[in-house]
Design an enzyme around this catalytic site. Structure first.
Site, mmCIF file in Angstrom:
data_model
loop_
_atom_site.group_PDB
_atom_site.id
_atom_site.type_symbol
_atom_site.label_atom_id
_atom_site.label_comp_id
_atom_site.label_asym_id
_atom_site.label_seq_id
_atom_site.Cartn_x
_atom_site.Cartn_y
_atom_site.Cartn_z
ATOM 1 N N THR A 122 47.938 38.049 44.283
ATOM 2 C CA THR A 122 47.500 38.370 43.058
ATOM 3 C C THR A 122 47.319 39.929 42.645
ATOM 4 O OG1 THR A 122 46.299 36.124 43.156
ATOM 5 C CG2 THR A 122 45.774 37.410 41.505
ATOM 6 N N GLU A 148 38.599 46.750 51.558
ATOM 7 C CA GLU A 148 38.704 46.014 50.337
ATOM 8 C C GLU A 148 36.982 46.001 49.971
ATOM 9 O OE1 GLU A 148 42.167 42.591 50.362
ATOM 10 O OE2 GLU A 148 40.027 42.268 51.089
#
Length: 224
Positions: A35, A107
């Site tokens: 995504t 992240e």
């Protein structure tokens, strides 16, 4: 819409969400995964509207550069308005499980710096209670067995992710079959195990907004 079409739709929705607030010197944090890749592809259309990006993985950095987007080292960035990334699961309180792609530590670092974390997902990631997706834990290699025993003591089933080495040179243990009733407490508890680098719970710093692709279009979700 197919799942791929939903990913593309939320990627474009994320670009639409941020582009009106970008400045010439803006730097955008970008996550890792399919995504996030759709977001990078959509972001390329407005690459002249901002200075560049910080990547959460080597794969993301390569894709950004492939689109002609400058990639900055996070240590050179003082302010980052947005972090855009996907998730493997999210609950009604916008707590996340991430790390299916193995980039959870970077992240989490990039998300910590950003003022706003925009999570982009399709509706298959929505759950009432986290834990159906195995919780990734990044571990220093020499601590694998010790950490595995500590994780088993929590009631889950730890499984070493064969053949996975993170961009930081560490390994991943996936914790299966654990209902996550208190994500913030568990996140802190796991991070206190010696040898754990971090885990894939994004609860202490969860998403600020979730853009969720559905067959009917993109829905915007905020804290319940």
């Amino acid at each position: 819409m197919t799942q791929d079409e939903m990913k593309q739709a939320v990627a474009q929705a994320a670009v639409d969400h941020i582009q009106g607030r970008l400045e010439d010197d803006s730097i955008i944090g970008v996550g890792t995964g399919s995504t996030a890749n759709c977001f990078i592809d959509a972001l390329a259309a407005i690459k002249d509207r901002f200075a560049g990006a910080v990547a959460s993985s080597e794969a993301t950095a390569e894709r950004l550069r492939g689109h002609g987007i400058e990639v900055f080292d996070l240590n050179s960035v003082n302010v980052m308005d947005f972090y855009i990334d996907g998730a493997d699961e999210f609950d009604p309180y916008l707590n996340l499980v991430k790390g299916g792609g193995g980039a959870l530590t970077r992240e989490k670092i990039v998300a910590a710096v950003a003022r706003e974390f925009v999570c982009i997902v399709d509706q298959s990631k929505q759950v009432d209670l986290l834990g159906a997706f195995p919780l990734p834990v990044e571990v220093i290699p020499m601590a694998r067995s010790y950490v595995g025993r500590q994780l088993a003591a929590l009631g889950g089933q730890p499984q070493y992710r064969e053949g996975c080495v993170t961009d930081n040179g560490n390994i991943i243990i996936d914790l299966h079959d654990l209902e996550i009733l208190d994500p913030k407490a568990l996140e802190a508890q796991l991070n206190n195990i010696v040898g754990v680098v971090t885990n894939g719970l994004f609860a202490r710093r969860g998403a600020d907004i979730i853009l969720m692709g559905t067959p009917e279009g993109v829905k915007t979700l905020r804290h319940a």
